[in-house]
Scaffold this active site. Sequence first.
Site, PDB file in Angstrom:
ATOM      1  CE1 TYR A   1       8.383   6.975  35.319  1.00  0.00           C
ATOM      2  CE2 TYR A   1       8.761   6.213  32.956  1.00  0.00           C
ATOM      3  CZ  TYR A   1       9.503   6.986  33.737  1.00  0.00           C
ATOM      4  OH  TYR A   1      10.469   6.569  34.293  1.00  0.00           O
TER       5      TYR A   1
ATOM      6  CD  GLU B   1      13.776  13.006  27.776  1.00  0.00           C
ATOM      7  OE1 GLU B   1      14.498  12.553  28.419  1.00  0.00           O
ATOM      8  OE2 GLU B   1      13.346  13.805  27.600  1.00  0.00           O
TER       9      GLU B   1
END
Length: 159
Positions: free
Chosen positions: A126, A114
Site C-alpha cells: 500500500y 483498512e
Amino acid sequence: MNVWSAPGALHIARGEVEDADSLARLHAQGFYRGWPASDFADYLGDSRITPAYVATDARRRISGFAMLRISGEESELLTIAVDPKMRGRGLGAALLAAAFADLAMSPVKTLFLEVDETNAPALALYHRFGFAPIGKRKGYYPKPDGSAATALVMRATIG
C-alpha cells in the site's frame, strides 16, 4: 472491456457474478472470517458500485482479486486476496495497478482502505501505491484466538 497484464501468464479483467464462488474460496484462504459466495454475488451484480478485478488465466481460473466500493468521488478497497501459491510474485500490485488505472478514468479522486496494522507485506504494498495512514480502528479484525487486531485506515489519491 479493459484487460490488464499480470505476472505468471495471467491477465486482469473485471469480475462477473459467475466468479462469486471462486472469490469466496480465495477470500477464505486469506482471512479468518471469509465472506460467503452470496455476498460476492450481490457485490458483483452491481459492478458500477462494487467493481472487482480478477487475475485469471485463459480458462478463467482466478488466482487473485480486488474489490472496490465507489461512492461519488471516493472509493474504498473492500478486500484484496491472492492465492497463497501465487503470493510474492507481484499479483497484488498488478491488481491494485488495474484498479488505479480504472479509477483514473472515473470521477473518483480518493481511495481508502483498512488493513491490519501488523500486516507488513500489505502495508509495504500500500505504501508503494501512495497510501498514507489517516487513522486507526481498534478491535476491527477478529482473530481466531478471540482477540481483535487494530485496523490502520489509509488513503491514496487517484491520478
